[in-house]
Write a protein that holds these residues in place. Structure first.
Motif, mmCIF file in Angstrom:
data_model
loop_
_atom_site.group_PDB
_atom_site.id
_atom_site.type_symbol
_atom_site.label_atom_id
_atom_site.label_comp_id
_atom_site.label_asym_id
_atom_site.label_seq_id
_atom_site.Cartn_x
_atom_site.Cartn_y
_atom_site.Cartn_z
ATOM 1 N N ALA A 152 0.837 -1.207 0.000
ATOM 2 C CA ALA A 152 0.000 0.000 0.000
ATOM 3 C C ALA A 152 0.868 1.250 0.000
ATOM 4 O O ALA A 152 0.573 2.221 -0.710
ATOM 5 C CB ALA A 152 -0.930 -0.008 1.210
ATOM 6 N N SER A 162 2.176 1.616 -3.452
ATOM 7 C CA SER A 162 1.104 1.940 -4.394
ATOM 8 C C SER A 162 0.663 3.388 -4.287
ATOM 9 O O SER A 162 0.256 3.995 -5.272
ATOM 10 C CB SER A 162 -0.106 1.033 -4.151
ATOM 11 O OG SER A 162 0.229 -0.304 -4.365
ATOM 12 N N LYS A 163 0.718 3.923 -3.086
ATOM 13 C CA LYS A 163 0.233 5.289 -2.875
ATOM 14 C C LYS A 163 1.027 6.281 -3.724
ATOM 15 O O LYS A 163 0.489 7.298 -4.148
ATOM 16 C CB LYS A 163 0.324 5.643 -1.395
ATOM 17 C CG LYS A 163 -0.554 6.805 -1.015
ATOM 18 C CD LYS A 163 -0.736 6.889 0.472
ATOM 19 C CE LYS A 163 -1.781 7.942 0.783
ATOM 20 N NZ LYS A 163 -2.067 8.047 2.174
ATOM 21 N N PHE A 178 -0.305 5.808 -7.731
ATOM 22 C CA PHE A 178 -1.677 6.081 -8.150
ATOM 23 C C PHE A 178 -2.135 7.420 -7.593
ATOM 24 O O PHE A 178 -1.697 7.823 -6.504
ATOM 25 C CB PHE A 178 -2.621 4.981 -7.658
ATOM 26 C CG PHE A 178 -2.297 3.624 -8.201
ATOM 27 C CD1 PHE A 178 -2.646 3.276 -9.497
ATOM 28 C CD2 PHE A 178 -1.637 2.685 -7.424
ATOM 29 C CE1 PHE A 178 -2.342 2.024 -10.010
ATOM 30 C CE2 PHE A 178 -1.328 1.427 -7.928
ATOM 31 C CZ PHE A 178 -1.685 1.103 -9.226
ATOM 32 N N GLN A 205 -7.724 6.841 -7.751
ATOM 33 C CA GLN A 205 -7.366 5.460 -8.077
ATOM 34 C C GLN A 205 -7.039 4.674 -6.800
ATOM 35 O O GLN A 205 -7.432 3.515 -6.658
ATOM 36 C CB GLN A 205 -6.163 5.431 -9.021
ATOM 37 C CG GLN A 205 -6.448 5.957 -10.402
ATOM 38 C CD GLN A 205 -5.181 6.130 -11.212
ATOM 39 O OE1 GLN A 205 -4.128 6.492 -10.668
ATOM 40 N NE2 GLN A 205 -5.269 5.868 -12.510
ATOM 41 N N PHE A 206 -6.332 5.335 -5.884
ATOM 42 C CA PHE A 206 -5.962 4.659 -4.641
ATOM 43 C C PHE A 206 -7.208 4.354 -3.807
ATOM 44 O O PHE A 206 -7.322 3.276 -3.215
ATOM 45 C CB PHE A 206 -4.976 5.519 -3.847
ATOM 46 C CG PHE A 206 -4.301 4.757 -2.752
ATOM 47 C CD1 PHE A 206 -3.360 3.786 -3.033
ATOM 48 C CD2 PHE A 206 -4.619 5.012 -1.427
ATOM 49 C CE1 PHE A 206 -2.745 3.071 -2.014
ATOM 50 C CE2 PHE A 206 -4.015 4.309 -0.408
ATOM 51 C CZ PHE A 206 -3.065 3.335 -0.700
ATOM 52 N N LEU A 258 -8.826 1.332 -5.257
ATOM 53 C CA LEU A 258 -8.096 0.113 -4.885
ATOM 54 C C LEU A 258 -8.421 -0.317 -3.458
ATOM 55 O O LEU A 258 -8.607 -1.504 -3.177
ATOM 56 C CB LEU A 258 -6.584 0.329 -5.027
ATOM 57 C CG LEU A 258 -6.053 0.418 -6.446
ATOM 58 C CD1 LEU A 258 -4.581 0.829 -6.440
ATOM 59 C CD2 LEU A 258 -6.230 -0.918 -7.155
ATOM 60 N N ARG A 259 -8.503 0.654 -2.539
ATOM 61 C CA ARG A 259 -8.840 0.330 -1.151
ATOM 62 C C ARG A 259 -10.246 -0.238 -1.054
ATOM 63 O O ARG A 259 -10.493 -1.200 -0.318
ATOM 64 C CB ARG A 259 -8.696 1.555 -0.253
ATOM 65 C CG ARG A 259 -7.250 1.869 0.020
ATOM 66 C CD ARG A 259 -6.988 3.110 0.815
ATOM 67 N NE ARG A 259 -8.028 3.532 1.722
ATOM 68 C CZ ARG A 259 -7.998 4.689 2.360
ATOM 69 N NH1 ARG A 259 -7.003 5.514 2.189
ATOM 70 N NH2 ARG A 259 -8.969 5.015 3.176
#
Length: 104
Positions: A47, A50-51, A54, A58-59, A62-63
């Motif tokens: 995570a 990824s932060k 994106f 978008q994040f 995803l969450r």
């Protein structure tokens, strides 16, 4: 073993099976908990990576997807038995991870 089992109606193979089962009791629980801890560590690291890759929308998607998958796979979460304390010693990075996990 023969003397111990005499008159009990339990065969030697059944007795050995029971000993093995008793010896293994609790080991599966440990492995499940270990996998849970490792999965949580990996999730936090992924995570955090990824932060940066994106944008906020978008994040957030995803969450939401991850939360939906968790509910589908394991059912809804019970009420959390504790909360993370936000102490003065928490750095901004650690606090960001806590805030991220609050949404999971």
């Amino acid at each position: 073993m023969v003397e111990k089992l005499a008159g009990t109606g339990v065969s030697q193979s059944e007795y050995v099976r029971r000993l093995i089962t008793a010896d293994l009791e609790g080991h599966q629980d440990y492995m499940v908990r270990l996998m849970g801890h490792r999965l949580m560590q990996s999730s936090v690291h992924l995570a955090a990576l990824s932060k940066d890759r994106f944008n906020a929308d978008q994040f957030a998607q995803l969450r939401t997807l991850a939360a939906d998958m968790g509910v589908a796979a394991f059912g809804p979460l019970p009420v959390r038995p504790y909360d993370f304390e936000k102490g003065p010693e928490a750095t901004e990075q650690v606090q960001a991870l806590h805030d991220l996990l609050d949404a999971v």
